[in-house]
Design an enzyme around this catalytic site. Sequence first.
Site, PDB file in Angstrom:
ATOM      1  N   GLY A  11      40.491  34.865  27.414  1.00 45.84           N
ATOM      2  CA  GLY A  11      39.546  33.973  28.081  1.00 45.84           C
ATOM      3  C   GLY A  11      40.155  32.882  28.940  1.00 45.84           C
ATOM      4  O   GLY A  11      39.547  31.821  29.096  1.00 45.84           O
ATOM      5  N   HIS A 103      38.870  41.736  39.086  1.00 41.85           N
ATOM      6  CA  HIS A 103      39.803  42.823  38.776  1.00 41.85           C
ATOM      7  C   HIS A 103      41.207  42.432  39.242  1.00 41.85           C
ATOM      8  O   HIS A 103      41.368  41.950  40.364  1.00 41.85           O
ATOM      9  CB  HIS A 103      39.362  44.125  39.459  1.00 41.85           C
ATOM     10  CG  HIS A 103      40.208  45.285  39.049  1.00 41.85           C
ATOM     11  ND1 HIS A 103      40.014  45.950  37.858  1.00 41.85           N
ATOM     12  CD2 HIS A 103      41.288  45.855  39.638  1.00 41.85           C
ATOM     13  CE1 HIS A 103      40.929  46.901  37.745  1.00 41.85           C
ATOM     14  NE2 HIS A 103      41.716  46.865  38.806  1.00 41.85           N
TER      15      HIS A 103
HETATM   16  C1  GRF Z   1      42.112  39.082  33.926  1.00 41.42           C
HETATM   17  O1  GRF Z   1      43.394  39.361  34.383  1.00 41.42           O
HETATM   18  C2  GRF Z   1      41.084  39.756  34.796  1.00 41.42           C
HETATM   19  O2  GRF Z   1      41.548  40.036  36.073  1.00 41.42           O
HETATM   20  C3  GRF Z   1      40.791  41.021  34.092  1.00 41.42           C
HETATM   21  O3  GRF Z   1      40.985  40.754  32.716  1.00 41.42           O
HETATM   22  C4  GRF Z   1      41.879  39.662  32.555  1.00 41.42           C
HETATM   23  C5  GRF Z   1      41.252  38.718  31.593  1.00 41.42           C
HETATM   24  O4  GRF Z   1      42.093  37.666  31.244  1.00 41.42           O
HETATM   25  N1  GRF Z   1      39.521  41.586  34.450  1.00 41.42           N
HETATM   26  P1  GRF Z   1      41.520  36.445  30.415  1.00 41.42           P
HETATM   27  O5  GRF Z   1      40.875  36.977  29.165  1.00 41.42           O
HETATM   28  O6  GRF Z   1      40.553  35.739  31.303  1.00 41.42           O
HETATM   29  O7  GRF Z   1      42.707  35.580  30.098  1.00 41.42           O
END
Ligand code: GRF
Length: 190
Positions: A11, A103
Amino acid sequence: MRIALFASGTGSNVKNIIEYFSDKPKVSIVSVYSNKQNAGALTHATNAGILTRVFSGAQLKEIAPIYQLIEQDRVDLIVLAGFLLKIPEEFIVKFKGKIINLHPSLLPKYGGKGMYGNNVHKAVLAAGEKKTGITIHYVNEHYDKGAIIKQFETALSTEDTLESVGLKIKELEKKYFPSTIEELTTTTQL
Ligand code: GRF
């Protein structure tokens, strides 16, 4: 503008988004939804006093339970921030043009089922790409195929490792994801 965040992981993006909008009265992060009870994203929400909602993959597939909660929260925009389950088609139809995703690659490259986190960065490195980046796009019924809203790039060199690519992506996400959401809330009729 009332936004719900969907997340399955640590998150960091949820945290960034919550912080970014904390002093912006026109946008309210109303709830954080997760399919993982122990997701770090939920801790960030709780720390910020934001409502959390945990559900199972089966409940998401049923649609009605989550749909009701979204209605109850009077959500205008759903932001997927590291959410790993596929959003059912019927759900997408109900919220057409109101669900966006982040993404960690320059789509259409390195998207699709199973392409998340380090899987993406590994593939990018293995292909010897000279650049990578992030894509913010609308969600449609096909994984990572919805219309692109914005992309941001970062250069890669032969020195880059899985870790350094991950850090470069996190940096782009922090710098551009919340501000792109804000731009979207001011320029589009949601
Ligand atoms: C991010 O790198 C985003 O691009 C992808 O999932 C990851 C989530 O990271 N869809 P976090 O949980 O927000 O640290």
